[in-house]
Design a protein around this motif. Structure first.
Motif, PDB file in Angstrom:
ATOM      1  N   GLY A  51    -100.819 -29.326 -23.254  1.00  5.79           N
ATOM      2  CA  GLY A  51     -99.586 -28.861 -22.263  1.00  5.79           C
ATOM      3  C   GLY A  51     -99.400 -29.743 -21.249  1.00  5.79           C
ATOM      4  N   ARG A  52     -98.092 -29.814 -20.805  1.00  2.97           N
ATOM      5  CA  ARG A  52     -97.806 -30.530 -19.543  1.00  2.97           C
ATOM      6  C   ARG A  52     -97.308 -29.736 -18.610  1.00  2.97           C
ATOM      7  NH1 ARG A  52     -95.272 -33.038 -23.516  1.00  2.97           N
ATOM      8  NH2 ARG A  52     -92.935 -32.660 -22.546  1.00  2.97           N
ATOM      9  N   TRP A  53     -97.925 -29.338 -17.583  1.00  2.00           N
ATOM     10  CA  TRP A  53     -97.338 -28.686 -16.271  1.00  2.00           C
ATOM     11  C   TRP A  53     -96.196 -29.297 -15.510  1.00  2.00           C
ATOM     12  CZ3 TRP A  53     -99.149 -23.567 -16.716  1.00  2.00           C
ATOM     13  CH2 TRP A  53    -100.140 -23.386 -17.490  1.00  2.00           C
ATOM     14  N   GLU A  54     -95.195 -28.606 -15.350  1.00  2.00           N
ATOM     15  CA  GLU A  54     -93.920 -29.085 -14.889  1.00  2.00           C
ATOM     16  C   GLU A  54     -93.432 -27.816 -13.882  1.00  2.00           C
ATOM     17  OE1 GLU A  54     -91.077 -30.491 -17.809  1.00  2.00           O
ATOM     18  OE2 GLU A  54     -92.443 -32.262 -18.259  1.00  2.00           O
ATOM     19  N   GLY A  55     -93.972 -27.900 -12.897  1.00  2.00           N
ATOM     20  CA  GLY A  55     -93.466 -26.621 -11.977  1.00  2.00           C
ATOM     21  C   GLY A  55     -94.026 -25.320 -12.324  1.00  2.00           C
ATOM     22  N   GLU A  56     -92.967 -24.327 -12.518  1.00  2.00           N
ATOM     23  CA  GLU A  56     -93.499 -23.080 -13.020  1.00  2.00           C
ATOM     24  C   GLU A  56     -93.336 -22.880 -14.354  1.00  2.00           C
ATOM     25  OE1 GLU A  56     -94.371 -20.559 -11.121  1.00  2.00           O
ATOM     26  OE2 GLU A  56     -94.750 -22.089  -9.584  1.00  2.00           O
ATOM     27  N   GLU A  57     -93.151 -24.208 -15.249  1.00  2.00           N
ATOM     28  CA  GLU A  57     -93.314 -24.211 -16.562  1.00  2.00           C
ATOM     29  C   GLU A  57     -94.320 -24.981 -17.213  1.00  2.00           C
ATOM     30  OE1 GLU A  57     -88.711 -23.149 -18.111  1.00  2.00           O
ATOM     31  OE2 GLU A  57     -89.190 -25.242 -17.628  1.00  2.00           O
ATOM     32  N   VAL A  58     -94.658 -24.725 -18.269  1.00  2.00           N
ATOM     33  CA  VAL A  58     -95.568 -25.825 -19.100  1.00  2.00           C
ATOM     34  C   VAL A  58     -94.771 -26.131 -20.338  1.00  2.00           C
ATOM     35  CG1 VAL A  58     -96.803 -24.212 -20.707  1.00  2.00           C
ATOM     36  CG2 VAL A  58     -97.791 -26.331 -20.030  1.00  2.00           C
ATOM     37  N   VAL A  59     -94.775 -27.471 -20.699  1.00  3.99           N
ATOM     38  CA  VAL A  59     -94.166 -28.035 -21.855  1.00  3.99           C
ATOM     39  C   VAL A  59     -95.357 -28.311 -22.848  1.00  3.99           C
ATOM     40  CG1 VAL A  59     -92.713 -29.775 -22.861  1.00  3.99           C
ATOM     41  CG2 VAL A  59     -92.236 -28.893 -20.575  1.00  3.99           C
ATOM     42  N   VAL A  60     -95.179 -27.808 -24.235  1.00  4.05           N
ATOM     43  CA  VAL A  60     -96.328 -28.032 -24.939  1.00  4.05           C
ATOM     44  C   VAL A  60     -95.714 -28.205 -26.438  1.00  4.05           C
ATOM     45  CG1 VAL A  60     -96.888 -25.564 -25.307  1.00  4.05           C
ATOM     46  CG2 VAL A  60     -98.458 -26.958 -25.842  1.00  4.05           C
ATOM     47  N   ASP A  61     -96.520 -28.984 -27.171  1.00  4.61           N
ATOM     48  CA  ASP A  61     -96.044 -29.047 -28.744  1.00  4.61           C
ATOM     49  C   ASP A  61     -97.070 -28.079 -29.384  1.00  4.61           C
ATOM     50  OD1 ASP A  61     -94.108 -30.802 -28.371  1.00  4.61           O
ATOM     51  OD2 ASP A  61     -95.565 -32.665 -28.589  1.00  4.61           O
ATOM     52  N   LEU A  62     -96.337 -27.097 -30.224  1.00  2.00           N
ATOM     53  CA  LEU A  62     -97.396 -26.128 -30.846  1.00  2.00           C
ATOM     54  C   LEU A  62     -96.885 -26.367 -32.289  1.00  2.00           C
ATOM     55  CD1 LEU A  62     -97.034 -23.233 -28.404  1.00  2.00           C
ATOM     56  CD2 LEU A  62     -99.024 -24.542 -28.648  1.00  2.00           C
ATOM     57  N   HIS A  63     -98.027 -25.858 -33.159  1.00  2.00           N
ATOM     58  CA  HIS A  63     -97.670 -25.785 -34.418  1.00  2.00           C
ATOM     59  C   HIS A  63     -97.087 -24.623 -34.756  1.00  2.00           C
ATOM     60  CE1 HIS A  63     -98.439 -25.730 -38.947  1.00  2.00           C
ATOM     61  NE2 HIS A  63     -98.782 -26.981 -38.716  1.00  2.00           N
ATOM     62  N   VAL A  64     -95.992 -24.791 -35.787  1.00  2.00           N
ATOM     63  CA  VAL A  64     -95.031 -23.699 -36.215  1.00  2.00           C
ATOM     64  C   VAL A  64     -95.704 -22.705 -36.785  1.00  2.00           C
ATOM     65  CG1 VAL A  64     -95.104 -24.513 -38.637  1.00  2.00           C
ATOM     66  CG2 VAL A  64     -92.846 -23.328 -37.461  1.00  2.00           C
ATOM     67  N   SER A  65     -96.743 -22.511 -37.170  1.00  2.00           N
ATOM     68  CA  SER A  65     -97.723 -21.447 -37.395  1.00  2.00           C
ATOM     69  C   SER A  65     -98.003 -20.580 -36.338  1.00  2.00           C
ATOM     70  CB  SER A  65     -99.018 -21.753 -38.469  1.00  2.00           C
ATOM     71  OG  SER A  65     -99.712 -22.460 -37.719  1.00  2.00           O
TER      72      SER A  65
END
Length: 130
Positions: free
Chosen positions: A84-98
């Motif tokens: 996860g990359r915390w960007e202000g009030e959000e996190v951006v993350v690559d998650l597995h489709v499952s």
């Protein structure tokens, strides 16, 4: 008496569904997702929680499902913690489709009949499924 022919068709249907799942697996791996900070932190907290590990005994279907969803949330928390990359009030993350499939299943259960396929559009079954 249960119609065994009907269950044979269901078994064949499950094979088709599994083939669709295989195609999803071959075509989609990680999905980039933006989550509100509070939701992402709650998932990380679930990952970091130390469960007792005591023998659970017999569970109802609902208890089993709740425990499964808690485990799915913890795995999403692990993904957030690792990628996860915390960007202000959000996190951006690559998650597995499952993992996202489990989250979507919990969402569908929560909204029930209020589910909409597209924003603002009611779900309309195809003519074939009627």
């Amino acid at each position: 008496m249960v119609d065994q022919e009907e269950y044979a068709r269901y078994r064949e249907d499950s094979k088709v569904l599994a083939e669709i799942g295989k195609q999803v697996h071959l075509q989609v791996d990680l999905v980039t997702l933006r989550l509100p900070r509070a939701v992402a932190q709650a998932a990380v907290d679930a990952w970091e929680r130390d469960e007792s590990g005591d023998e659970l005994g017999e569970e109802t279907r609902e208890e089993y499902q709740l425990r499964e969803w808690a485990g799915d949330l913890a795995l999403i928390g692990l993904g957030i913690e690792e990628r996860g990359r915390w960007e202000g009030e959000e996190v951006v993350v690559d998650l597995h489709v499952s993992d996202l499939g489990a989250a979507f299943g919990a969402y569908l259960e929560a909204v029930g009949a209020d589910f909409r396929q597209e924003e603002g559009a009611a779900f309309q079954p195809s003519e074939q499924s009627e």
